[in-house]
Scaffold this motif. Structure first.
Motif, PDB file in Angstrom:
ATOM      1  N   ILE A  48      35.251  20.367  36.510  1.00 11.63           N
ATOM      2  CA  ILE A  48      35.404  20.913  35.169  1.00 11.63           C
ATOM      3  C   ILE A  48      34.292  20.402  34.250  1.00 11.63           C
ATOM      4  N   TYR A  49      33.760  21.321  33.430  1.00 11.26           N
ATOM      5  CA  TYR A  49      32.834  20.934  32.368  1.00 11.26           C
ATOM      6  C   TYR A  49      33.534  21.148  31.031  1.00 11.26           C
ATOM      7  N   GLU A  50      33.447  20.143  30.158  1.00 17.13           N
ATOM      8  CA  GLU A  50      34.020  20.238  28.813  1.00 17.13           C
ATOM      9  C   GLU A  50      32.978  19.769  27.804  1.00 17.13           C
ATOM     10  N   ASN A  51      32.956  20.418  26.645  1.00 14.15           N
ATOM     11  CA  ASN A  51      32.032  19.993  25.595  1.00 14.15           C
ATOM     12  C   ASN A  51      32.729  19.799  24.247  1.00 14.15           C
ATOM     13  N   GLY A  52      34.063  19.718  24.267  1.00 10.45           N
ATOM     14  CA  GLY A  52      34.797  19.440  23.046  1.00 10.45           C
ATOM     15  C   GLY A  52      35.305  20.666  22.312  1.00 10.45           C
ATOM     16  N   ASN A  53      35.070  21.859  22.829  1.00 14.00           N
ATOM     17  CA  ASN A  53      35.549  23.055  22.120  1.00 14.00           C
ATOM     18  C   ASN A  53      36.960  23.448  22.548  1.00 14.00           C
ATOM     19  N   GLY A  54      37.584  22.621  23.393  1.00 17.34           N
ATOM     20  CA  GLY A  54      38.965  22.863  23.776  1.00 17.34           C
ATOM     21  C   GLY A  54      39.132  23.671  25.048  1.00 17.34           C
ATOM     22  N   LYS A  55      38.047  24.136  25.645  1.00 11.74           N
ATOM     23  CA  LYS A  55      38.147  24.930  26.861  1.00 11.74           C
ATOM     24  C   LYS A  55      37.600  24.156  28.057  1.00 11.74           C
ATOM     25  N   GLN A  56      38.046  24.562  29.235  1.00 11.71           N
ATOM     26  CA  GLN A  56      37.573  23.967  30.478  1.00 11.71           C
ATOM     27  C   GLN A  56      36.821  25.031  31.277  1.00 11.71           C
ATOM     28  N   TYR A  57      35.611  24.660  31.715  1.00 21.19           N
ATOM     29  CA  TYR A  57      34.746  25.602  32.429  1.00 21.19           C
ATOM     30  C   TYR A  57      34.562  25.098  33.864  1.00 21.19           C
TER      31      TYR A  57
ATOM     32  N   ALA B 138      39.615  35.859  39.314  1.00 20.17           N
ATOM     33  CA  ALA B 138      40.479  34.815  39.879  1.00 20.17           C
ATOM     34  C   ALA B 138      40.660  33.683  38.881  1.00 20.17           C
ATOM     35  N   GLY B 139      40.354  33.952  37.603  1.00 24.25           N
ATOM     36  CA  GLY B 139      40.674  33.002  36.549  1.00 24.25           C
ATOM     37  C   GLY B 139      39.557  32.111  36.074  1.00 24.25           C
ATOM     38  N   GLN B 140      38.310  32.312  36.528  1.00 21.31           N
ATOM     39  CA  GLN B 140      37.217  31.461  36.063  1.00 21.31           C
ATOM     40  C   GLN B 140      36.869  31.804  34.618  1.00 21.31           C
ATOM     41  N   GLU B 141      36.661  30.785  33.797  1.00 26.12           N
ATOM     42  CA  GLU B 141      36.431  30.949  32.368  1.00 26.12           C
ATOM     43  C   GLU B 141      35.071  31.584  32.095  1.00 26.12           C
ATOM     44  N   TYR B 142      34.999  32.381  31.031  1.00 25.04           N
ATOM     45  CA  TYR B 142      33.739  32.956  30.558  1.00 25.04           C
ATOM     46  C   TYR B 142      32.829  31.844  30.006  1.00 25.04           C
ATOM     47  N   GLY B 143      31.541  32.115  29.987  1.00 23.20           N
ATOM     48  CA  GLY B 143      30.582  31.144  29.492  1.00 23.20           C
ATOM     49  C   GLY B 143      30.506  31.124  27.974  1.00 23.20           C
ATOM     50  N   SER B 144      31.568  30.667  27.352  1.00 23.42           N
ATOM     51  CA  SER B 144      31.669  30.663  25.883  1.00 23.42           C
ATOM     52  C   SER B 144      31.469  29.272  25.293  1.00 23.42           C
ATOM     53  N   MET B 145      30.880  28.356  26.061  1.00 19.10           N
ATOM     54  CA  MET B 145      30.728  26.974  25.590  1.00 19.10           C
ATOM     55  C   MET B 145      29.671  26.823  24.506  1.00 19.10           C
ATOM     56  N   PHE B 146      28.927  27.893  24.217  1.00 14.85           N
ATOM     57  CA  PHE B 146      27.841  27.785  23.238  1.00 14.85           C
ATOM     58  C   PHE B 146      28.336  27.910  21.790  1.00 14.85           C
ATOM     59  N   ASN B 147      29.660  28.073  21.607  1.00 12.95           N
ATOM     60  CA  ASN B 147      30.206  28.051  20.248  1.00 12.95           C
ATOM     61  C   ASN B 147      30.300  26.632  19.709  1.00 12.95           C
TER      62      ASN B 147
ATOM     63  N   GLU C 234      28.204  22.909  19.066  1.00 11.03           N
ATOM     64  CA  GLU C 234      26.851  22.390  18.847  1.00 11.03           C
ATOM     65  C   GLU C 234      26.308  21.733  20.113  1.00 11.03           C
ATOM     66  N   LYS C 235      27.169  21.222  20.953  1.00 12.07           N
ATOM     67  CA  LYS C 235      26.730  20.563  22.190  1.00 12.07           C
ATOM     68  C   LYS C 235      26.223  21.556  23.222  1.00 12.07           C
ATOM     69  N   GLY C 236      26.707  22.804  23.140  1.00 11.92           N
ATOM     70  CA  GLY C 236      26.250  23.811  24.077  1.00 11.92           C
ATOM     71  C   GLY C 236      26.561  23.442  25.514  1.00 11.92           C
ATOM     72  N   LEU C 237      25.588  23.656  26.382  1.00 11.24           N
ATOM     73  CA  LEU C 237      25.734  23.346  27.802  1.00 11.24           C
ATOM     74  C   LEU C 237      24.815  22.181  28.133  1.00 11.24           C
ATOM     75  N   LEU C 238      25.369  21.117  28.687  1.00 12.84           N
ATOM     76  CA  LEU C 238      24.598  19.926  29.041  1.00 12.84           C
ATOM     77  C   LEU C 238      24.787  19.628  30.517  1.00 12.84           C
ATOM     78  N   VAL C 239      23.679  19.443  31.236  1.00 12.02           N
ATOM     79  CA  VAL C 239      23.743  19.016  32.625  1.00 12.02           C
ATOM     80  C   VAL C 239      22.878  17.772  32.780  1.00 12.02           C
ATOM     81  N   GLU C 240      23.437  16.764  33.414  1.00 16.11           N
ATOM     82  CA  GLU C 240      22.717  15.515  33.671  1.00 16.11           C
ATOM     83  C   GLU C 240      22.506  15.388  35.173  1.00 16.11           C
ATOM     84  N   PHE C 241      21.300  14.971  35.566  1.00 13.74           N
ATOM     85  CA  PHE C 241      20.975  14.902  36.985  1.00 13.74           C
ATOM     86  C   PHE C 241      20.021  13.751  37.246  1.00 13.74           C
ATOM     87  N   THR C 242      19.968  13.341  38.493  1.00  8.87           N
ATOM     88  CA  THR C 242      19.123  12.221  38.906  1.00  8.87           C
ATOM     89  C   THR C 242      18.121  12.697  39.955  1.00  8.87           C
TER      90      THR C 242
END
Length: 558
Positions: free
Chosen positions: A297-306, A413-422, A424-432
């Motif tokens: 799950i990805y969350e950015n504080g907007n209340g939804k789970q992606y 099958a229930g996957q959430e729409y990409g609405s995380m851009f509402n 300010e954090k938007g979409l963040l991915v961290e990688f090594t």
């Protein structure tokens, strides 16, 4: 079908010798070289012809020596009957041929009074125009034979020079008379087909074709079932197949070809072709088999789970190969008649995915396609992937890392729409990164959705990309050419202002098109921890309508 013909005394790879037959008259071997803009082409394979008063064989030095790469062609001209055979050696075992008895008599030339000496022989100039190319042929009648380095001008005499547009020249460099004691062997020309089939077989032998899907239905139905070769998920809106890729050399070209028709659905839909990375503990296949809850799950504080949208230590998101959009009801709704509109029956999509070769070469992977729809008939697709050798071209990109993908391919099958851009954090991915990466690029695909007047589908919105929290690129993805594809869209609604729905400009997509990736330079990246953030000023919902953004990103580098 087999035909036995006489050929000149020369050993040819792929041609079977039969009984030998003595010929009369003088025979010659002529060698030709090509030059461009006054300079002889380097590392070329010289054209060789063997000819006498009745026949001409067009071949090459490498073919004679058995060094030619497959496929290669040779031509045998029968001057007495004004016909010629073309022989294509597709591989070590397969030969195909065709007979054309029409083209030679139809060649038309203007014979001029201009003359010049070539290799000691007096030559006369003949002129012609082919496909807007001005071609001069210099031929001699002194040797009482016919022949040319191409099929053009075979009946003029012996052509010793061909000049195209005064910048490309094929010139004879050597004329050798064959000994009278040399015999002419006979040969078999096998697998004769019509000219169009011959050209098709020869063309297709030049590259590798992987057939992925053929007339597969992508629809929404409880009756959608998997079989031994095609898996179906999300009520049939996702199809999946395991594909074994050969080794793909660096610099080779890779293309996806996909054809789509409506099988009942009238609307424009989001489509995606993807590969499932399998190098992590959790893969997207786990979500397909066990439900979206199996994905991180990805969350950015907007209340939804992606579900399953960003890379984690244990999970790699879908590697998107191609984003495409169906038109409004092509084929199925071609019965809708409008004056001066002749609808297309199929929409073709073709995209270069060569930059993704590191993920495909010598791999057995799951390749999938989805079209989001709720229609029982849905859509019909066919898809191939082709691999093309590219001489003298190399690519240093051997590193590839899928980072994010918000296309909710499991929407049904229930996957959430990409609405995380509402947020300010938007979409963040961290990688090594385990090692330094040179000339890193982000292959970024973005399309905005929200199909009402104020939805992000119809409102230009800036996409901002931040690397390690520093802005590295921003642009507004917007397509203004959607009206060009009106004939793909028979069911597109017509409005009082004279426009159709498919005419309207959109956020980086048009009904019936592919969305091109953006290549964003990231520079050299050191080993260690990094982050990429995507920010888009997503519009607010209105009633039951909301906006979302489908974005995918792959890190590529050396």
């Amino acid at each position: 079908m087999k035909k036995i013909l006489t050929l000149f005394f020369v050993t040819l790879i792929g041609i079977t010798h039969a009984q030998k037959k003595q010929q009369t008259g003088d025979a010659y071997k002529i060698t030709y070289l090509k030059s461009s803009n006054g300079k002889v082409t380097e590392n070329q394979d010289p054209i060789i012809i063997f000819t006498n008063a009745t026949e001409t064989l067009l071949t090459s030095q490498n073919t004679i020596a058995g060094k030619n790469a497959f496929p290669y062609e040779q031509s045998l001209v029968d001057h007495l009957q004004n016909k010629y055979f073309q022989i294509g050696q597709l591989d070590k075992r397969k030969t195909v041929s065709t007979l054309d008895s029409i083209s030679l008599p139809k060649q038309s030339f203007e014979i001029t009074n201009e003359t010049k000496i070539i290799l000691g022989y007096k030559c006369q100039k003949a002129k012609t125009i082919i496909n807007s190319n001005h071609i001069d042929l210099w031929f001699t009648s002194d040797l009482k034979i016919k022949g040319a380095p191409t099929l053009l001008g075979q009946n003029l005499g012996l052509v010793l020079e061909m000049n195209r547009n005064n910048n490309f020249v094929v010139s004879a460099t050597k004329i050798e008379k064959l000994k009278k004691t040399e015999k002419f062997p006979t040969v078999k020309i096998e697998n004769s087909v019509d000219l169009l089939s011959y050209r098709d077989l020869l063309w297709k032998s030049r590259f590798t074709t992987l057939k992925i899907f053929e007339n597969e239905i992508i629809n929404f139905s409880d009756a959608a079932k998997s079989n031994d070769s095609i898996l179906r998920f999300a009520n049939g809106t996702i199809i999946l197949k395991k594909v074994k890729f050969p080794e793909i050399k660096s610099g080779n070209q890779i293309f996806i070809d996909l054809a789509e028709q409506s099988n009942g659905d009238a609307y424009d839909r989001t489509g995606s072709v993807f590969m499932i990375p399998a190098n992590t503990k959790i893969s997207f296949l786990d979500g397909l088999k066990n439900g979206v809850k199996a994905l991180p799950i990805y969350e950015n504080g907007n209340g939804k789970q992606y579900q399953g949208v960003v890379k984690t230590n244990d999970y790699s998101p879908l590697l998107e190969l191609m984003r495409f959009f169906t038109p409004f009801g092509i084929k199925q709704y071609n019965h809708i008649q409008l004056k001066d509109k002749t609808w297309h029956e199929v929409v073709p999509y073709r995209q270069d995915i060569s930059e993704l070769h590191a993920a495909l070469s010598n791999q057995e992977v799951w390749i999938g396609a989805t079209i989001g729809n709720y229609d029982k008939g849905g859509h019909k697709i066919s898809m191939n992937i082709t691999i093309h050798n590219e001489e003298n071209s190399t690519s240093k990109n051997n590193f590839l890392l899928p980072l994010f993908n918000t296309v909710n391919v499991m929407e049904m099958a229930g996957q959430e729409y990409g609405s995380m851009f509402n947020s300010e954090k938007g979409l963040l991915v961290e990688f090594t990164l385990e090692k330094d990466i040179k000339n890193a690029k982000l292959r970024y695909i973005t399309t905005g959705h929200g199909g009402w007047e104020n939805g992000d589908e119809f409102v230009p919105k800036k996409n901002t990309i931040l690397l390690n929290e520093k802005e590295i690129n921003s642009f507004i993805p917007w397509r203004q050419d959607c009206g060009s594809y009106r004939l793909f869209n028979p069911a597109s609604g017509n409005f009082n202002n004279g426009l159709s729905s498919s005419d309207y400009s959109r956020s980086n997509w048009c009904p019936g098109t592919v969305t091109n990736p953006n290549s964003i330079d990231l520079g050299d990246l050191k080993a260690g921890n990094h982050s990429i953030r995507i920010k888009i000023p997503q519009g607010a919902p209105e009633g039951n309508s909301f906006s979302a953004w489908n974005v995918s990103g792959v890190l590529i580098g050396e």
